[in-house]
Design a protein around this motif. Structure first.
Motif: not given
Ligand code: ATP
Length: 787
Positions: A757-767
């Motif tokens: 969940a942490g990684l997905v959230s960070l990835q979304a932020r990056l995008a």
């Protein structure tokens, strides 16, 4: 023009020569020449025979009563070559042969120091230095070839920085301020591209109190580090490490001498589109700040002196200063209340620092004030080695710009000669954070760890770039850090780089000293093979319509000639222009800055002391503008226009902003995009203003998002570490006899979903952020509406 000047000089030199050997000045001139080459002892026989004329230099070489040793001959040969080299631009370099020496046909090619300008003969060697001529590490052989007549003569190592030998002469030249113009384009190419200088500081009080030994001995251009070591059987022994550099400055060398050995030769070629960088490298407390601090002040003195020469003042060359630091991977303006800055790259990979304030300077005292102000803003802290330790890389830039009035008609015709406010050349002084700071990553508080990691990253990135350049790699990883992005100019195009490696002599610093010297050696090796290929590589960019680029009005520094040969042509063009356009330019009622909405205010300190208003209609400004009465009100109006309200930090006009100066905000409007090259006429000014305002706001928002993204990333790392600890605990438990595997599976599954969940959230932020970056880029292109 240059050619004409040289011819005139050559004629004058001949006239001086024809005045006859009885000329008193001749003795002094000859003595200085000889002294500059460390051959003062040869002066007496010449003087006593009355042969105080440069034509007799070859006699000294050939007749056996002068130079005796191979080294002396080599020095004498270098002296002759340099005299000829600097004096005759049209002929081939003087190559001494027996015939030539005896017949002395090249005597007119010799050039009196009087006509070489005021550099003084002491700098001749420096100017003649070829960056392909450096000795490699650990070379213990004599620095001079046995015979000047060998074909390999070009490989010899010039004794450019033989400070002990030349010190007396240098002191003499103190009285002779640099004030000449570059005599020849050859001067540009004769200044080494990369110069590595080592400076040893004296033992400090603490080290003396601890009775630490000085383990560094200096001899001419080399030094030896005597590293105490222990054998396996605990017997002590000393390992000697010898290094050879372009110059090694011993502990008794003054800051003034450092300037002469490093920056002074570069100053004239700044006017020939050179981008020079001088950076200090070394462990904390080794003397980087001590060394760097006086250099810009001295450089400004010399630059101002040159700027006052009619050839430059007529075409309104101006000097601009900016000062910023890279701290924790971010850029902060040290002259603008540490305002955070953004670094952007244009289509031609030119780096621009958005938001950086540049100040036009015309007075050394003001520069001193700026530097003090900037230094007070610098991020410093205390370390064991240095109470006032720099925790950032500080970058002070001096930029010479040509302020050209633009005739509307010519500009519309894309006349490439009209380049308002175009960068002519620049010199950057970089005081790097202590090189061993990377080691601080394990102890101390979180902030110090982050600092250490950032510094480590940037110094490693610098090393990587140097390595890549060294290996002629196609890809140079300039983007590895903010530092290398800023330093990019230093390694490509018409650049000059001086690296001053500062070392502490104490035995306790031995390891750091060796690391610094190895690093310096690596940089030095860059210059050994020359950089022509590297330059091409680094500049390999898609073909761009040069004329279109040059036609730009609002873009500075838009065209970087990819190779030296182009650089020289450009230098010639600029010099030529100075005579063809200056009169017209000066009479032009409308300045570029006015048109582009940038305030153009004189930096006359004397005048401005009486007023306190710093921006937009100050007394100093009015004074300056009084010579253009018809444009005053217009200008003041436009001054207001170019300071649109911005994001919170930028909106404030602090009362303590430095006085007496014109300020220029290098905002996003300075990002040279290909589209923006074509436009910035007065008709589009208001549209420009609107777009600029929204672009500025956009950048503010972007900066905030950037902060948030980085904070989220840090949090994600901390969470991940927590999760890892959790997983370790689970593993430890499951290994225990009688543990419940079901519990392990359930808990581990929960932990993993947390991780995901942490990684997905960070990835979304990056995008999201990536999307915002693209938007911003589009907006910055849009700011220049199509014609
Ligand atoms: N060549 C020198 N002669 C005399 N004193 C020196 C010399 N070099 C440095 N010092 C003194 O040593 C101390 C540390 O120097 P400085 O602050 O320049 O180190 P630094 O390399 O910039 O350190 P940091 O990386 O921590 O900022 C200062 O007090 C300075 O005055």
């Amino acid at each position: 023009m240059g050619g004409h000047m040289q011819q005139t000089n050559a004629a004058a030199a001949t006239a001086l020569y024809d005045a006859g050997p009885a000329n008193d000045a001749g003795d002094a001139v000859m003595a200085r020449w000889l002294q500059s080459a460390g051959l003062q002892h040869l002066g007496s026989p010449v003087a006593s025979t009355g042969n105080n004329d440069q034509r007799h230099l070859p006699n000294l070489l050939m007749q056996g009563y002068g130079a005796q040793t191979a080294e002396e001959k080599q020095r004498l040969f270098n002296l002759m070559r340099n005299l000829n080299f600097n004096g005759e631009s049209t002929s081939e370099s003087y190559t001494p042969t027996y015939q030539a020496s005896s017949a002395m046909p090249s005597s007119e090619g010799f050039f009196s120091p009087e006509f070489r300008g005021d550099f003084g003969a002491g700098l001749m060697d420096l100017h003649a230095m070829d960056d392909t001529e450096l000795l490699s590490e650990h070379v213990i052989t004599e620095p001079f070839e046995p015979s000047p007549f060998m074909p390999s003569v070009n490989k010899e190592f010039e004794e450019d920085f033989n400070l002990p030998a030349n010190r007396q002469q240098r002191q003499q030249t103190d009285a002779e301020p640099l004030g000449s113009l570059p005599k020849s384009e050859k001067e540009n190419t004769s200044v080494a591209k990369i110069k590595v200088v080592v400076r040893k500081r004296p033992l400090n009080k603490k080290e003396i109190a601890r009775k630490e030994e000085d383990v560094v001995t200096v001899s001419d251009n080399s030094l030896t580090v005597h590293e105490p070591k222990l054998k396996v059987d605990l017997t002590a022994y000393v390992e000697n490490h010898e290094f050879c550099f372009d110059a090694v400055l011993d502990e008794d060398v003054s800051n003034d001498e450092v300037y002469r050995a490093t920056i002074e030769p570069i100053i004239p070629i700044i006017f020939q589109r050179t981008k020079a960088t001088c950076f200090a490298y070394g462990q904390t407390g080794s003397g980087k700040t001590y060394t760097m601090k006086p250099l810009p002040i001295r450089a400004v003195e010399d630059l101002m002196r040159l700027l006052r020469q009619p050839v430059y003042s007529n075409q309104r060359f101006k000097l601009w200063l900016s000062y910023f630091e890279i701290y924790g991977g971010k850029l902060f303006d040290l002259l603008s209340e540490r305002k955070k800055l953004c670094m952007r790259e244009d289509g031609r990979q030119q780096v621009c620092i958005v938001g950086l304030q540049e100040y036009e300077v015309s007075d050394v005292q003001i520069v001193k004030d700026f530097i003090e102000k900037g230094n007070a803003e610098r991020s410093t802290g205390s370390t064991g080695a240095n109470e006032e330790s720099s925790r950032s890389h500080a970058i002070l830039q001096l930029v010479v710009k040509k302020h050209v009035e633009v005739k509307e008609t010519r500009r519309k015709n894309n006349d490439a000669k009209e380049l308002p406010g175009k960068v002519v050349g620049k010199i950057s002084f970089i005081d790097l954070a202590g090189s061993e700071r990377g080691a601080d990553t394990t102890d101390n508080d979180r902030q110090t760890r982050i600092e250490g990691a950032e510094i480590n990253k940037s110094l490693l990135a610098l090393k990587e770039c140097i390595r890549a350049l060294d290996n002629d790699q196609l890809h140079i990883p300039f983007r590895g850090s903010k530092l290398t992005e800023v330093l990019r100019d230093s390694f490509v195009g018409n650049s000059r780089t001086v690296m001053i490696s500062c070392i502490s002599p104490s035995v306790g610093s031995c390891e750091h000293t060796l690391n610094t010297l190895r690093y310096a050696d690596r940089v030095k090796s860059l210059s050994k093979s020359g950089n022509s290929k590297k330059d091409q590589t680094a500049n390999s960019m898609p073909p761009v319509n040069k004329e279109a680029l040059l036609a730009s009005n609002d873009v500075e520094d838009i065209f970087e000639p990819p190779q030296e040969v182009n650089v020289q042509e450009t230098g010639r063009r600029i010099e030529k222009e100075s005579y063809t356009t200056s009169t017209t330019d000066f009479r032009q009622p409308t300045s570029f800055r006015e048109e582009s909405g940038i305030p153009s205010i004189s930096m006359d300190k004397g005048r401005s002391e009486t007023n306190n208003s710093s921006f937009g209609g100050s007394a100093s400004q009015r004074n300056h503008l009084s010579s253009y009465p018809q444009e005053t009100s217009d200008r003041e109006e436009k001054v207001k226009k170019v300071s649109p309200p911005r994001g919170k930090a930028w909106r404030e006009e602090k009362p303590d902003r430095p006085q007496n100066l014109s300020k220029r905000d290098v905002r996003s409007s300075d990002i040279p995009t290909l589209t923006s090259f074509r436009q910035n006429t007065s008709e589009t000014a208001s549209r420009q203003y609107e777009t600029d305002t929204s672009l500025d706001e956009n950048i503010d928002a972007l900066l905030e998002e950037e902060e948030a993204l980085i904070a989220a990333h840090r949090k994600e790392i901390e969470d991940t570490m927590e999760i890892v600890r959790e997983e370790m605990k689970l593993l430890a438990e499951v290994d225990q006899p009688g543990s419940m595997i079901e519990n392990y599976v359930t808990e581990q599954s929960f932990v993993l979903s947390q991780k995901a969940a942490g990684l997905v959230s960070l990835q979304a932020r990056l995008a999201r952020f990536q999307h915002r970056l693209k938007e911003q880029e589009i907006l910055s292109r849009k700011r220049v509406p199509p014609r």
